[in-house]
Write a protein that holds these residues in place. Structure first.
Motif, PDB file in Angstrom:
ATOM      1  N   GLU A 203       0.356  -0.992   0.268  1.00 42.01           N
ATOM      2  CA  GLU A 203       0.350  -0.359   0.038  1.00 42.01           C
ATOM      3  C   GLU A 203       1.250   1.344  -0.397  1.00 42.01           C
ATOM      4  O   GLU A 203       2.201   0.995  -0.102  1.00 42.01           O
ATOM      5  N   LYS A 204       0.092   2.426   0.126  1.00 41.11           N
ATOM      6  CA  LYS A 204       1.023   3.655   0.086  1.00 41.11           C
ATOM      7  C   LYS A 204       0.459   4.945   0.466  1.00 41.11           C
ATOM      8  O   LYS A 204      -0.701   4.630   1.343  1.00 41.11           O
ATOM      9  N   ILE A 205       1.426   5.327   1.800  1.00 42.31           N
ATOM     10  CA  ILE A 205       0.547   6.155   2.953  1.00 42.31           C
ATOM     11  C   ILE A 205       1.108   7.934   2.831  1.00 42.31           C
ATOM     12  O   ILE A 205       2.011   7.708   1.919  1.00 42.31           O
ATOM     13  N   ARG A 206       0.234   9.059   2.599  1.00 47.75           N
ATOM     14  CA  ARG A 206       0.925   9.988   2.283  1.00 47.75           C
ATOM     15  C   ARG A 206       0.831   9.950   3.646  1.00 47.75           C
ATOM     16  O   ARG A 206       0.073  10.450   4.623  1.00 47.75           O
ATOM     17  N   GLY A 207       3.030  10.555   3.408  1.00 49.18           N
ATOM     18  CA  GLY A 207       3.850  11.072   4.825  1.00 49.18           C
ATOM     19  C   GLY A 207       4.052  10.196   5.449  1.00 49.18           C
ATOM     20  O   GLY A 207       3.435   9.488   5.228  1.00 49.18           O
ATOM     21  N   SER A 208       5.335  11.111   6.246  1.00 48.89           N
ATOM     22  CA  SER A 208       5.718   9.659   6.980  1.00 48.89           C
ATOM     23  C   SER A 208       6.233   9.338   7.980  1.00 48.89           C
ATOM     24  O   SER A 208       6.273   8.219   8.250  1.00 48.89           O
ATOM     25  N   LYS A 209       5.098  10.156   8.850  1.00 51.45           N
ATOM     26  CA  LYS A 209       4.435   9.721  10.508  1.00 51.45           C
ATOM     27  C   LYS A 209       4.138   8.820  10.832  1.00 51.45           C
ATOM     28  O   LYS A 209       3.656   8.200  11.325  1.00 51.45           O
ATOM     29  N   ARG A 210       2.955   8.161   9.361  1.00 50.06           N
ATOM     30  CA  ARG A 210       2.299   6.744   9.660  1.00 50.06           C
ATOM     31  C   ARG A 210       2.719   6.027   9.560  1.00 50.06           C
ATOM     32  O   ARG A 210       2.164   4.977   9.890  1.00 50.06           O
ATOM     33  N   ILE A 211       3.287   5.823   8.855  1.00 49.93           N
ATOM     34  CA  ILE A 211       4.902   4.686   8.351  1.00 49.93           C
ATOM     35  C   ILE A 211       4.953   3.843   9.391  1.00 49.93           C
ATOM     36  O   ILE A 211       4.218   2.478   9.029  1.00 49.93           O
ATOM     37  N   LEU A 212       5.391   4.013  10.335  1.00 51.75           N
ATOM     38  CA  LEU A 212       5.808   3.044  11.226  1.00 51.75           C
ATOM     39  C   LEU A 212       4.736   2.746  12.115  1.00 51.75           C
ATOM     40  O   LEU A 212       4.397   1.090  12.508  1.00 51.75           O
ATOM     41  N   THR A 213       3.691   3.525  12.219  1.00 56.34           N
ATOM     42  CA  THR A 213       2.273   2.650  12.727  1.00 56.34           C
ATOM     43  C   THR A 213       1.905   2.096  12.220  1.00 56.34           C
ATOM     44  O   THR A 213       1.661   0.698  12.640  1.00 56.34           O
ATOM     45  N   ARG A 214       1.685   1.625  10.867  1.00 55.83           N
ATOM     46  CA  ARG A 214       1.569   1.206   9.917  1.00 55.83           C
ATOM     47  C   ARG A 214       2.098  -0.157   9.827  1.00 55.83           C
ATOM     48  O   ARG A 214       0.945  -1.443   9.798  1.00 55.83           O
ATOM     49  N   MET A 215       3.510   0.154   9.358  1.00 54.59           N
ATOM     50  CA  MET A 215       4.048  -1.572   9.487  1.00 54.59           C
ATOM     51  C   MET A 215       3.463  -2.041  11.272  1.00 54.59           C
ATOM     52  O   MET A 215       3.829  -3.146  11.030  1.00 54.59           O
TER      53      MET A 215
END
Length: 286
Positions: A203-215
């Motif tokens: 998937e694609k996430i806009r912005g870097s803040k949400r990335i780690l939480t989504r992982m």
């Protein structure tokens, strides 16, 4: 005689780990500034990332046939069993070259105990498989036991990762030029995984803040028996975010022991600075 475990430098294990578990490493090659370097021997990941940040182009190449032939012949001559756990054949031709050379050596030494296994894994996901096999070898396990265990761990090893700049994946042929341009423009960060050895976008996430939480969310969805396995994080010269991810894992799962290492020069040459990768099993630890 103890069975020897061989891996290549794409497993991203450190000297400390290879010495502790008696693992031999054969290096892939990094091409930078017109020079050839042996991954982990004559070049460090830090140097590669610094060069990439300055705009340098990097390329890599697999282990040469002659290198494998020399290694396999040395073990055949002393009649010692060797298990080579290889970097994913979908990402490098190294595994296929090793199989060809193993067969060639066996023509001269029919009783040679040379075994090549395609892990379909990369970076520390690959490294965790290698460590598990090496622990068994140290305990005196048979070739069949080692191959069976390595196959199980490789098959169930999750690779969840993101890159900071899609341009590097574009250069490596992993995304289109349009996707790389649009992604950079919109600050879209991809989450990818490895499926049967191939890099597949999730998937694609806009912005870097949400990335780690989504992982972490993906880990919760896919992971099994998380508190009873070894978890690893690798990073493209971004220890701060790697430690942030580790802290989230400890908070979410109560997990304490996490291996954190830098993505090595070969894989980093294609994923780029800022890469963050998470590795864990999606089935029970064995």
């Amino acid at each position: 005689m103890t069975i020897k475990i061989l891996a290549d430098s794409a497993c991203d294990l450190t000297d400390k780990e290879t010495k502790q578990y008696n693992i031999d490493i054969v290096p892939l090659t990094v091409h930078l500034h017109g020079e050839d370097y042996e991954d982990g021997i004559t070049i460090s990941p830090k140097k590669v990332y610094e060069a990439m940040r300055e705009g340098a182009s990097t390329k890599t190449s697999q282990v040469s046939p002659q290198t494998f032939k020399t290694i396999f012949t040395s073990y055949a001559k002393k009649n010692q069993a060797l298990v080579y756990l290889a970097f994913s054949s979908e990402l490098s031709g190294t595994c296929q070259t090793a199989k060809m050379m193993a067969n060639e050596v066996k023509e001269q030494y029919p009783d040679a105990q040379i075994h090549v296994l395609d892990t379909k894994c990369a970076s520390l996901g690959y490294g965790l498989v290698v460590i598990r096999a090496a622990k068994l070898a140290q305990k005196g396990a048979s070739v069949d036991e080692i191959l069976e265990m390595a196959t199980y761990h490789a098959t169930h090893m999750e690779h969840i990762f993101t890159v900071d700049d899609l341009e590097y994946l574009y250069r490596g042929g992993r995304v289109s030029k349009t996707a790389a341009f649009v992604g950079s423009l919109l600050k879209i960060k991809p989450i990818l995984h490895v499926d049967d050895g191939k890099l597949i976008p999730i998937e694609k996430i806009r912005g870097s803040k949400r990335i780690l939480t989504r992982m972490i969310e993906i880990m919760a969805e896919r992971g099994t028996d998380i508190q009873n396995q070894t978890i690893a994080i690798s990073h493209g010269d971004d220890i701060e975010r790697a430690e942030q991810l580790a802290a989230l894992i400890k908070e979410k799962f109560g997990y304490k022991d996490i291996i954190i290492e830098m993505v090595g020069s070969v894989i980093g040459a294609h994923s780029g600075p800022g890469t963050i990768a998470l590795f864990f099993l999606n089935d029970k630890n064995k």
